[in-house]
Design an enzyme around this catalytic site. Structure first.
Site, PDB file in Angstrom:
ATOM      1  N   SER A  58      -0.518   4.526   5.216  1.00 26.14           N
ATOM      2  CA  SER A  58      -1.447   3.689   4.434  1.00 26.14           C
ATOM      3  C   SER A  58      -2.843   3.763   5.027  1.00 26.14           C
ATOM      4  O   SER A  58      -3.825   3.493   4.341  1.00 26.14           O
ATOM      5  CB  SER A  58      -0.971   2.238   4.437  1.00 26.14           C
ATOM      6  OG  SER A  58       0.384   2.190   4.090  1.00 26.14           O
ATOM      7  N   ALA A 113       0.866  -1.193   0.000  1.00 26.18           N
ATOM      8  CA  ALA A 113       0.000   0.000   0.000  1.00 26.18           C
ATOM      9  C   ALA A 113       0.902   1.242   0.000  1.00 26.18           C
ATOM     10  O   ALA A 113       0.760   2.140   0.828  1.00 26.18           O
ATOM     11  CB  ALA A 113      -0.953   0.004   1.189  1.00 26.18           C
ATOM     12  N   LEU A 114       1.822   1.243  -0.941  1.00 27.65           N
ATOM     13  CA  LEU A 114       2.919   2.224  -0.915  1.00 27.65           C
ATOM     14  C   LEU A 114       2.438   3.644  -1.194  1.00 27.65           C
ATOM     15  O   LEU A 114       1.514   3.867  -1.972  1.00 27.65           O
ATOM     16  CB  LEU A 114       3.976   1.821  -1.951  1.00 27.65           C
ATOM     17  CG  LEU A 114       4.564   0.420  -1.762  1.00 27.65           C
ATOM     18  CD1 LEU A 114       5.630   0.160  -2.831  1.00 27.65           C
ATOM     19  CD2 LEU A 114       5.146   0.226  -0.372  1.00 27.65           C
ATOM     20  N   HIS A 115       3.106   4.581  -0.550  1.00 32.52           N
ATOM     21  CA  HIS A 115       2.852   6.010  -0.775  1.00 32.52           C
ATOM     22  C   HIS A 115       4.202   6.714  -0.816  1.00 32.52           C
ATOM     23  O   HIS A 115       5.263   6.074  -0.717  1.00 32.52           O
ATOM     24  CB  HIS A 115       1.922   6.589   0.306  1.00 32.52           C
ATOM     25  CG  HIS A 115       2.354   6.269   1.704  1.00 32.52           C
ATOM     26  ND1 HIS A 115       3.502   6.773   2.254  1.00 32.52           N
ATOM     27  CD2 HIS A 115       1.791   5.475   2.655  1.00 32.52           C
ATOM     28  CE1 HIS A 115       3.630   6.329   3.485  1.00 32.52           C
ATOM     29  NE2 HIS A 115       2.612   5.519   3.754  1.00 32.52           N
ATOM     30  N   HIS A 161       7.018   5.755   1.593  1.00 34.16           N
ATOM     31  CA  HIS A 161       7.824   4.567   1.263  1.00 34.16           C
ATOM     32  C   HIS A 161       8.820   4.888   0.144  1.00 34.16           C
ATOM     33  O   HIS A 161       9.967   4.435   0.168  1.00 34.16           O
ATOM     34  CB  HIS A 161       6.921   3.425   0.771  1.00 34.16           C
ATOM     35  CG  HIS A 161       5.934   2.937   1.780  1.00 34.16           C
ATOM     36  ND1 HIS A 161       4.589   3.196   1.691  1.00 34.16           N
ATOM     37  CD2 HIS A 161       6.101   2.192   2.898  1.00 34.16           C
ATOM     38  CE1 HIS A 161       3.966   2.628   2.701  1.00 34.16           C
ATOM     39  NE2 HIS A 161       4.845   2.018   3.455  1.00 34.16           N
ATOM     40  N   GLU A 216      10.623   7.372  10.284  1.00 32.61           N
ATOM     41  CA  GLU A 216      10.538   7.840  11.680  1.00 32.61           C
ATOM     42  C   GLU A 216       9.097   8.015  12.135  1.00 32.61           C
ATOM     43  O   GLU A 216       8.840   8.224  13.306  1.00 32.61           O
ATOM     44  CB  GLU A 216      11.283   9.171  11.829  1.00 32.61           C
ATOM     45  CG  GLU A 216      12.777   9.014  11.887  1.00 32.61           C
ATOM     46  CD  GLU A 216      13.490  10.317  12.190  1.00 32.61           C
ATOM     47  OE1 GLU A 216      12.850  11.393  12.124  1.00 32.61           O
ATOM     48  OE2 GLU A 216      14.700  10.254  12.469  1.00 32.61           O
ATOM     49  N   GLN A 268       1.708  -9.006  13.505  1.00 31.37           N
ATOM     50  CA  GLN A 268       1.702  -7.701  14.155  1.00 31.37           C
ATOM     51  C   GLN A 268       0.304  -7.080  14.217  1.00 31.37           C
ATOM     52  O   GLN A 268       0.159  -5.930  14.607  1.00 31.37           O
ATOM     53  CB  GLN A 268       2.714  -6.757  13.507  1.00 31.37           C
ATOM     54  CG  GLN A 268       2.409  -6.311  12.091  1.00 31.37           C
ATOM     55  CD  GLN A 268       3.584  -5.562  11.478  1.00 31.37           C
ATOM     56  OE1 GLN A 268       4.580  -6.139  11.071  1.00 31.37           O
ATOM     57  NE2 GLN A 268       3.472  -4.235  11.407  1.00 31.37           N
TER      58      GLN A 268
HETATM   59  O1  PAF Z   1       6.359  -0.409   9.106  1.00 28.19           O
HETATM   60  C1  PAF Z   1       5.930  -1.412   8.483  1.00 28.19           C
HETATM   61  O2  PAF Z   1       5.457  -1.326   7.363  1.00 28.19           O
HETATM   62  C2  PAF Z   1       5.989  -2.765   9.151  1.00 28.19           C
HETATM   63  O3  PAF Z   1       5.756  -2.678  10.518  1.00 28.19           O
HETATM   64  C3  PAF Z   1       7.298  -3.520   8.866  1.00 28.19           C
HETATM   65  C4  PAF Z   1       8.515  -2.803   9.421  1.00 28.19           C
HETATM   66  C5  PAF Z   1       7.473  -3.704   7.358  1.00 28.19           C
HETATM   67  C6  PAF Z   1       7.256  -4.915   9.511  1.00 28.19           C
HETATM   68  O4  PAF Z   1       6.164  -5.649   9.057  1.00 28.19           O
END
Ligand code: PAF
Length: 285
Positions: free
Chosen positions: A190, A32-34, A37, A148, A61
């Site tokens: 995202s 879900a890049l922006h 990223h 960050e 997670q």
């Molecule tokens: O920040 C994220 O997108 C995720 O927490 C990571 C570091 C890729 C780990 O799944």
């Protein structure tokens, strides 16, 4: 750009990329890049010979009531964006490749993972530390780049790398990149796409109130008073709940009642409707 989804393919592709002694930077993502990223990718590209990006929506997670199923998945679109940025290799395993049957290990970082988002999202940072430890071992990068915006996540990953004596990458090569913001100051995430238009407009109160609180604290206002004003401003703007609003030591993330000699960070997590937004700012430096 080559996309691989098995460890065997990853190892072959990495061996080809490394050749003699080319350096590799890893940019781990959940897709879900922006622009945030892509900024990590550009930094990585400036410092290493080759960039490897990973896309893996890590089930470990997400808590039982969190948005794992709803989390946006758009691999083809993400791959096109990474390719356009000159990424050499995309590592996109599925859950079975990352956590094969019988997987029983959990990486837990005490201390820095326990307060703030760790308190509101039990097990979240265990999931992050476990998958990032695996990604580091799978790719063995010379350096890795993280935003960050997820300040506590970065602290957890650095503590893990330091405590486990990781060398690929060494803790000093885990690089934090400043948060990329929308024109109105909202940190890119995202999750911003979940906001309805009126919620999106109201969300701009978060960076605004945080800037005001940071300036007030730097100017001598009591921390507790500045945090109360920040919370009141968020609620007045339409935020529905504040998980935390804290001034913390930037390294240990221990709460601070006043500014000290070491760097301080203002960290906030607040909910607007069903969406939880986080942000952080350096204070007094
Ligand atoms: O920040 C994220 O997108 C995720 O927490 C990571 C570091 C890729 C780990 O799944």
């Amino acid at each position: 750009m080559q996309t691989v989804n098995t460890l065997r393919m990853l190892r072959t592709a990495l061996a080809q990329l490394r050749g003699g002694n080319a350096t590799i930077a890893l940019v781990p993502t959940m897709g879900a890049l922006h622009e945030g990223h892509l900024t990590l990718v550009r930094r990585a590209k400036a410092e290493a010979d080759h960039v490897v990006a990973s896309i893996f929506v890590n089930p470990k997670q997400f808590g039982p009531n969190e948005d794992l199923d709803a989390y946006p998945r758009q691999l083809a679109e993400d791959a096109a964006m990474l390719e356009a940025e000159g990424v050499a290799l995309l590592w996109a395993p599925d859950a079975a490749a990352m956590y094969p049957p019988g997987f029983v290990t959990n990486v837990r970082v005490a201390g820095v993972s326990e307060g703030l988002c760790g308190a509101a999202r039990p097990g979240h940072f265990d999931g992050v530390a476990t998958v990032v430890c695996k990604l580091f071992n799978q790719v063995a990068p010379d350096m890795a780049f993280f935003g960050e915006k997820d300040f506590q996540q970065l602290a957890v990953i650095r503590a893990m790398a330091r405590d486990l004596d990781l060398t690929a990458p060494h803790v000093d090569r885990i690089i934090g990149v400043p948060t990329v913001r929308e024109a109105d100051g909202l940190a890119m995430s995202s999750r911003n796409r979940y906001l309805m238009p009126e919620q999106r407009a109201a969300a701009a109160a978060l960076p605004r109130a945080m800037q005001a609180a940071a300036a007030a604290i730097t100017g001598g206002t009591e921390v507790a008073e500045a945090l109360r004003a920040l919370e009141a401003e968020l609620l007045a703007a339409g935020f529905t709940a504040i998980d935390y609003a804290t001034l913390a030591d930037a390294a240990s993330l221990a709460p601070l009642e006043k500014l000290a000699a070491s760097p301080a960070r203002l960290l906030v997590a607040a909910r607007i409707g069903g969406t939880r937004l986080i942000d952080n700012l350096a204070v007094g430096s």
